[in-house]
Design an enzyme around this catalytic site. Structure first.
Site, PDB file in Angstrom:
ATOM      1  N   GLN A 299     -41.678  42.097 -86.722  1.00 63.59           N
ATOM      2  CA  GLN A 299     -41.030  41.345 -87.797  1.00 63.59           C
ATOM      3  C   GLN A 299     -39.650  40.872 -87.368  1.00 63.59           C
ATOM      4  O   GLN A 299     -38.800  41.704 -87.060  1.00 63.59           O
ATOM      5  CB  GLN A 299     -40.914  42.250 -89.031  1.00 63.59           C
ATOM      6  CG  GLN A 299     -40.050  41.684 -90.135  1.00 63.59           C
ATOM      7  CD  GLN A 299     -39.767  42.714 -91.209  1.00 63.59           C
ATOM      8  OE1 GLN A 299     -40.596  42.968 -92.051  1.00 63.59           O
ATOM      9  NE2 GLN A 299     -38.587  43.315 -91.160  1.00 63.59           N
ATOM     10  N   GLY A 300     -39.438  39.577 -87.315  1.00 55.74           N
ATOM     11  CA  GLY A 300     -38.140  39.048 -86.900  1.00 55.74           C
ATOM     12  C   GLY A 300     -37.319  38.591 -88.084  1.00 55.74           C
ATOM     13  O   GLY A 300     -37.363  37.414 -88.462  1.00 55.74           O
TER      14      GLY A 300
ATOM     15  N   SER B 189     -33.846  40.582 -89.215  1.00 53.73           N
ATOM     16  CA  SER B 189     -32.407  40.849 -89.049  1.00 53.73           C
ATOM     17  C   SER B 189     -31.848  40.156 -87.822  1.00 53.73           C
ATOM     18  O   SER B 189     -32.544  39.946 -86.825  1.00 53.73           O
ATOM     19  CB  SER B 189     -32.165  42.349 -88.912  1.00 53.73           C
ATOM     20  OG  SER B 189     -32.583  43.014 -90.071  1.00 53.73           O
TER      21      SER B 189
ATOM     22  N   SER C 251     -38.598  46.194 -84.665  1.00 53.47           N
ATOM     23  CA  SER C 251     -39.441  47.335 -84.286  1.00 53.47           C
ATOM     24  C   SER C 251     -40.614  46.864 -83.451  1.00 53.47           C
ATOM     25  O   SER C 251     -41.271  45.873 -83.800  1.00 53.47           O
ATOM     26  CB  SER C 251     -39.995  48.035 -85.532  1.00 53.47           C
ATOM     27  OG  SER C 251     -38.947  48.426 -86.359  1.00 53.47           O
TER      28      SER C 251
ATOM     29  N   GLU D 218     -43.322  46.157 -97.405  1.00 54.80           N
ATOM     30  CA  GLU D 218     -42.623  47.113 -96.546  1.00 54.80           C
ATOM     31  C   GLU D 218     -42.095  48.281 -97.377  1.00 54.80           C
ATOM     32  O   GLU D 218     -42.201  49.427 -96.979  1.00 54.80           O
ATOM     33  CB  GLU D 218     -41.468  46.445 -95.793  1.00 54.80           C
ATOM     34  CG  GLU D 218     -40.708  47.447 -94.910  1.00 54.80           C
ATOM     35  CD  GLU D 218     -39.642  46.824 -94.022  1.00 54.80           C
ATOM     36  OE1 GLU D 218     -39.242  45.678 -94.284  1.00 54.80           O
ATOM     37  OE2 GLU D 218     -39.208  47.505 -93.079  1.00 54.80           O
TER      38      GLU D 218
END
Lengths: 404, 359
Positions: free
Chosen positions: A124-125, A127, A159, A242
């Site tokens: 997941q991109g 931040s 992550s 999430e």
């Protein structure tokens, strides 16, 4: 109120238990490598209608009619015996529900099946170095050039990016638009030239997080999910998934049981710690929180099934913070029970995140790990804003005027 | 499988909430609190007319034959409104008679208790706070009672007193019985005044039920107290929300300051999810006998502890006015102080939870 299951659901549970006799695998299948054993059983679970129940068949799911009670029964029983069930990673847990809601038919067919099997892993991109809690200020740009986006910038705290084949992420595609309106949700092939992953090292000693750099990385425009500039709304839906992943009561119960095991085998003043009056007080106080998570989860679940989720809105928006705090209480108590062994450093095998703990150094790692969820998926201070503002109608923070 | 309230239960809560907010607004609550009797006949009459006095009593005696959960939901709402009066102890005492009395005793006592024309209370504690029979010395010999009970709510007002005996049974004493002395104690929660009862050869009827009834009364009581503390803490949160959205300092509503907003959100976080904890305890006491006693003790210890803390924070959030007698805050804080101590402090209940689990 009735905590008994109907005859239909009891029969369903029986069928699930019967099916689960097939795990662990027997005979020659037992000798397959772990990943193959899991994949094989997961596929059997899909075919039997127990795994990915709510994902349509044509995308690789079981395509069963919606029945939250059946979902709960399956989850409970699969969890109990540790059988491979729905993958709870970024791909199956977050991307798939998002695509089901916002994706084109082509995107669904292309991406969902492989995310479900784990053949394609996702990260997941969201931040960026300058955009944490204020995520919508993100600066990583994707400029349209013909039928491709050209991405430049950086993501961080990503992550599993080092093992991922694909990234779903938020990128600024409309720099002229207002803050939230200039963002699109894109799917990026991690093998694209110009994408570079650098692992970070966490305080636990593990390397789950990464930095991802984009240098003229080109992504086809067909990889945009939702409208141009509509990525913020798409990502909100994903974040809800999430938060649900973070507040898992089964995991919390296991963790509390492990704490009790530790309290039984650890000595305090010549007797098991669990017989020490002070430790007993602390354990029961923590159990009060654990039981609150479990029972509040039941309350929210029933309200949702009844179509009355609005009534449970407040506890729902409290789940993430409440679970984070409760897990920290459990881990802190365990850490205190370790006595001098709390000074030992975890070894590589101890780095299991939320995994079960049996050794002192495993607990040390778990203690350190428990500090992370207060930041990931919406920091605790942001959660307090949400609870105060949306739950209790308190005024919003004073904000500087938005740049246009 | 359904962990939620029925339409009837929702309606019951709405009805009670509306009744209390209309019939006992804060101005009247303050007046009753200051007068110190902890009772207003008109309010009791209203409670009776709603059919609440015999909520858990059998239908044949005029009761509604409902469950602990229904009673707990009513207690939550009465606490939210701060209603003074003997409702909770009356309900417990009447339930004790329904469970432990023989058919003659039930027939003689329950109809008047169910319609509220008679009021009952519960005399359990001895010494500084011994809530369990193994620490009691009150006994019945030849139909008369000897002993002393403390922290008896509405001792002066009640027509009937259900007394816990050292052998675990229960006895019934009538108001004004010979050899009964009522010594009022100055209680912190003036909506539920307490007194000391001295029995010196006081005539009584021993109820025939065994120690299991006393245990059940304890479990039901813990659940109701948890619900009461939850309702009180919920009211305190609402008071603080209202106040901080109105009060201005530095030219702004104080709720706009993040320190204040976060303090409020944190205390709400400690209270709101625990609603499910007392629901579960209430359900378990009736339907899951293996889990009932422990669930009730856990809910009461956890919620009353969190509620006391909420009280502290809400005083602080009100600033100087929060420390005054005229402010509403202390009414609910003191209600929580009663809930926290009655039937055992959080510490003693946690120890009980540990013992029940065989630790």
């Amino acid at each position: 109120m009735d905590l008994e299951y109907s005859e239909e659901h009891r029969a369903y549970r029986e069928a699930v238990l019967e099916f689960l006799k097939g795990w662990p695998l027997q005979g020659e299948e037992a000798n397959l490598p772990e990943a193959e054993r899991e994949a094989l059983f997961r596929q059997r679970g899909i075919d039997a209608g127990y795994v990915y129940r709510n994902v349509p068949k044509k995308y690789g799911g079981a395509g069963e009619p919606a029945d939250p009670l059946r979902d709960a029964i399956v989850r409970e029983e699969f969890f109990r015996v540790g059988a491979p069930w729905d993958l709870l990673n970024q791909g199956a847990g977050m991307l798939v529900p998002t695509l089901l809601e916002f994706g084109t038919e082509e995107q669904k067919r292309r991406f969902i099946p492989k995310a479900l099997t784990g053949a394609e892993r996702w990260c997941q991109g969201y931040s960026e170095p300058g955009s944490g809690s204020d995520l919508a200020s993100l600066q990583c740009r994707a400029e349209l050039d013909g039928d491709e986006f050209v991405i430049n910038g950086q993501k961080i705290w990503t992550s599993n990016a080092n093992e991922a084949h694909w990234m779903f992420g938020l990128f600024r595609t409309e720099p002229q638009a207002r803050k939230h309106a200039g963002i699109s949700y894109l799917l990026v092939d991690m093998s694209t030239p110009g994408v570079e992953v650098r692992p970070l090292r966490e305080m636990t000693g593990g390397s789950e997080f990464n930095e991802v750099f984009f240098n003229d990385a080109r992504v086809p425009v067909t990889n945009r999910v939702g409208e141009a500039g509509g990525g913020w709304a798409v990502s909100r839906a994903t974040l809800i998934h999430e938060r649900n992943l973070i507040g898992n009561p089964n995991m919390m119960r296991d963790c509390f049981e492990d704490l009790l095991t530790l309290a039984r085998k650890t000595q305090r003043g010549g007797r098991p710690a669990i017989e020490d009056p002070h430790i007993r007080q602390r354990l029961i106080e923590i159990e009060g929180y654990v039981r609150t998570v479990e029972t509040s989860n039941m309350l929210q679940f029933s309200a949702t099934v009844r179509g009355d989720a609005l009534k449970a809105m407040r506890p729902m928006m409290m789940n993430k913070l409440y679970s984070t705090d409760t897990m920290q209480r459990i881990q802190r108590c365990a850490y205190d029970l370790l006595d001098g062994e709390g000074m030992l450093a975890p070894s590589a095998e101890d780095i299991t995140g939320w995994g079960r703990n049996t050794s002192s150094t495993g607990w040390v790692e778990a203690y350190l790990f428990s500090l992370g969820p207060a930041i990931a998926g919406g920091a605790s201070n942001i959660q307090l804003n949400i609870i105060g503002e949306r739950g209790y109608g308190l005024p919003r923070d004073a904000r500087p005027p938005e740049k246009t | 499988m359904e962990f939620g309230l029925s339409e009837e239960q929702d309606l019951l809560q709405e009805t009670v909430r509306q009744f209390v907010s209309e019939q006992c607004p804060p101005t009247q609550l303050h007046a009753i609190f200051d007068a110190g009797e902890g009772h207003a006949p008109a309010l009791w009459q209203g409670v009776a007319e709603l059919g609440l006095c015999g909520l858990m009593l059998p239908e044949e005696y005029g009761g509604a034959d409902l469950e602990v959960l229904d009673l707990a939901l009513v207690c939550e709402e009465l606490a939210y409104g701060g209603l003074p009066g003997p409702f909770m102890m009356h309900s417990l005492a009447a339930h004790a008679i329904a469970r432990a009395g023989d058919s003659d005793q039930r027939g003689r006592h329950l109809p008047a208790l169910a319609d509220g024309s008679a009021i009952a209370t519960l005399a359990l504690a001895e010494g500084e706070g011994a809530w369990r029979p193994e620490f009691w010395s009150t006994r019945s010999e030849g139909g008369v009672l000897h002993g002393t009970k403390r922290f008896v709510p509405h001792a002066d007002l009640s027509d009937w007193i259900v007394v816990g005996l050292s052998d675990g049974r229960l006895a019934l004493v009538e108001k004004g019985a010979a050899g009964l002395t009522v010594v009022p104690e100055e209680g912190i929660d003036r909506t539920r005044p307490i007194g000391r009862l001295e029995f010196e050869g006081t005539p009584c009827e021993v109820l025939e039920g065994d120690g299991a009834v006393l245990e059940r009364i304890g479990d039901v009581g813990l659940t109701l107290l948890a619900a009461d503390a939850f309702g009180s803490a919920s009211r305190l949160i609402d008071l603080a929300v209202e106040y901080t959205k109105t009060r201005e300092q530095f030219g702004r509503k104080v709720a706009e300051f993040q320190a204040v907003k976060h303090q409020l959100a944190r205390l709400a976080l400690e209270i709101e999810p625990t609603r499910a904890l007392f629901w579960y305890a209430a359900h378990a006491v009736d339907h899951r006998p293996d889990e009932g006693p422990r669930s009730a003790a856990l809910a009461k210890s956890h919620i009353s502890d969190r509620a006391i803390q909420a009280g502290r924070e809400v005083v602080e959030l009100h600033g100087g006015i929060g420390f005054t007698w005229e402010c509403d805050v202390h009414l609910w804080l003191k209600r929580i102080m009663f809930d926290r101590a009655f039937l055992g402090t959080p510490e003693s209940l946690r120890e009980r939870c540990a013992e029940l689990e065989g630790w």
